[in-house]
Design a protein around this motif. Sequence first.
Motif, PDB file in Angstrom:
ATOM      1  N   GLN A   8     -10.213   1.848   6.636  1.00  0.00           N
ATOM      2  CA  GLN A   8     -11.434   1.048   6.589  1.00  0.00           C
ATOM      3  C   GLN A   8     -12.652   1.953   6.422  1.00  0.00           C
ATOM      4  N   ALA A   9     -12.697   3.064   7.155  1.00  0.00           N
ATOM      5  CA  ALA A   9     -13.817   3.992   7.015  1.00  0.00           C
ATOM      6  C   ALA A   9     -13.857   4.589   5.617  1.00  0.00           C
ATOM      7  N   ALA A  10     -12.691   4.889   5.026  1.00  0.00           N
ATOM      8  CA  ALA A  10     -12.656   5.456   3.676  1.00  0.00           C
ATOM      9  C   ALA A  10     -13.149   4.450   2.655  1.00  0.00           C
ATOM     10  N   GLN A  11     -12.792   3.188   2.804  1.00  0.00           N
ATOM     11  CA  GLN A  11     -13.259   2.161   1.867  1.00  0.00           C
ATOM     12  C   GLN A  11     -14.768   2.008   1.907  1.00  0.00           C
ATOM     13  N   VAL A  12     -15.332   1.965   3.111  1.00  0.00           N
ATOM     14  CA  VAL A  12     -16.786   1.840   3.230  1.00  0.00           C
ATOM     15  C   VAL A  12     -17.476   3.052   2.621  1.00  0.00           C
ATOM     16  N   TYR A  13     -16.931   4.245   2.860  1.00  0.00           N
ATOM     17  CA  TYR A  13     -17.530   5.467   2.302  1.00  0.00           C
ATOM     18  C   TYR A  13     -17.452   5.454   0.779  1.00  0.00           C
ATOM     19  N   ALA A  14     -16.323   5.017   0.244  1.00  0.00           N
ATOM     20  CA  ALA A  14     -16.174   4.973  -1.215  1.00  0.00           C
ATOM     21  C   ALA A  14     -17.147   3.979  -1.838  1.00  0.00           C
ATOM     22  N   GLN A  15     -17.366   2.835  -1.189  1.00  0.00           N
ATOM     23  CA  GLN A  15     -18.288   1.836  -1.728  1.00  0.00           C
ATOM     24  C   GLN A  15     -19.733   2.291  -1.651  1.00  0.00           C
ATOM     25  N   THR A  16     -20.113   2.888  -0.528  1.00  0.00           N
ATOM     26  CA  THR A  16     -21.518   3.265  -0.349  1.00  0.00           C
ATOM     27  C   THR A  16     -21.878   4.504  -1.146  1.00  0.00           C
ATOM     28  N   GLN A  17     -20.948   5.436  -1.318  1.00  0.00           N
ATOM     29  CA  GLN A  17     -21.246   6.685  -2.014  1.00  0.00           C
ATOM     30  C   GLN A  17     -20.749   6.683  -3.460  1.00  0.00           C
ATOM     31  N   ASN A  18     -20.040   5.606  -3.833  1.00  0.00           N
ATOM     32  CA  ASN A  18     -19.564   5.471  -5.213  1.00  0.00           C
ATOM     33  C   ASN A  18     -18.679   6.657  -5.603  1.00  0.00           C
ATOM     34  N   VAL A  19     -17.660   6.884  -4.808  1.00  0.00           N
ATOM     35  CA  VAL A  19     -16.720   7.975  -5.062  1.00  0.00           C
ATOM     36  C   VAL A  19     -15.319   7.379  -5.103  1.00  0.00           C
ATOM     37  N   PRO A  20     -14.347   8.085  -5.682  1.00  0.00           N
ATOM     38  CA  PRO A  20     -12.969   7.570  -5.708  1.00  0.00           C
ATOM     39  C   PRO A  20     -12.404   7.437  -4.302  1.00  0.00           C
ATOM     40  N   PRO A  21     -11.453   6.539  -4.080  1.00  0.00           N
ATOM     41  CA  PRO A  21     -10.862   6.360  -2.750  1.00  0.00           C
ATOM     42  C   PRO A  21     -10.188   7.622  -2.209  1.00  0.00           C
ATOM     43  N   ALA A  22      -9.561   8.411  -3.121  1.00  0.00           N
ATOM     44  CA  ALA A  22      -8.897   9.641  -2.644  1.00  0.00           C
ATOM     45  C   ALA A  22      -9.920  10.607  -2.058  1.00  0.00           C
ATOM     46  N   GLU A  23     -11.061  10.765  -2.733  1.00  0.00           N
ATOM     47  CA  GLU A  23     -12.099  11.657  -2.208  1.00  0.00           C
ATOM     48  C   GLU A  23     -12.674  11.120  -0.898  1.00  0.00           C
TER      49      GLU A  23
END
Length: 309
Positions: free
Chosen positions: A223-238
């Motif tokens: 869940q934390a990775a998904q929020v980070y990917a959405q807010t920072q516009n980065v790939p899910p792996a990163e």
Amino acid sequence: MDQHPDTPRARGDKDAPHLSPVTPAEDARTIMINQVAWGAIFAGVAIGLITQLLLNMVGLGLGLATLDPGTSDNPSAGGLSMGAGIWFVLSGIIASLAGGWIAGRMAGKPRESTGGFHGLISWAVMSLAVIYLLSSAISGIVGGALGALSGAAGGVARAAGTVATAAGPAAAGQGDEIAGAVQSEVRQATGGADLGQIAGAAGAALKGATSDDPAEQARAREQAAQVYAQTQNVPPAEARAKVAQAEQRTAAQATELKQRATQAADTAAKAASTAALVAAVSLILGALAAWFGGRQGAVQPTLTSRMRE
């Protein structure tokens, strides 16, 4: 005179009356010699307390004389504390010796053992008095500090209330503008994400990280990775890699804090143990000094000789 007469009691009959090889006058003298003289004991306590007070004042004066605020060449705090502790122990031993000697001498008993017991009782009463005075002083200091802190906090609260009342709606409006500006800056730093969404994700991640269930922990990381990917516009792996790095840093910080807390608790326990042992040794030495002083203070029997014709 036979010290063990052939009587029923001497043959083992405990109900038989007691027979003493000494006269009633000698029995009375024995009782008087071994009676406790409380006046002598309190006199020894008074002398012991004033002796310890004087010696501690001398030690305080000598310790302060070694300090020079104008230079940096001053004894360390640890050295001063150790010196003060040693001086306090020595002053207690000397005061116990003086108080025991006075108690033994003022008791007027011609037996050294009786004088020693008077000195020992004097030391016990003096130790209880010192412990009571120290505990009262510490309680007074702590109570005064808490009272001052409470008064200061109350004064700050009253001052803040007065300022808020005087400022009025204008100040409230300025505060809303400042809060809006801060939120805008945070949104820009996080890529325009919703603060509520970020806060919810952070809370869920924290709750999952502290859980004992591995599935709950994995769900919180995702869940934390998904929020980070959405807010920072980065790939899910990163985003997952960033979350893993943050989790490792948090775990390292928690381990370091735990180690520091353990070291602090261990240091405090060792200091308390050392202080307790030193206090016990000082009390034992004071008791021995009081016993010896009481024995030395025992008076010599006065003998009256008659003039023979």
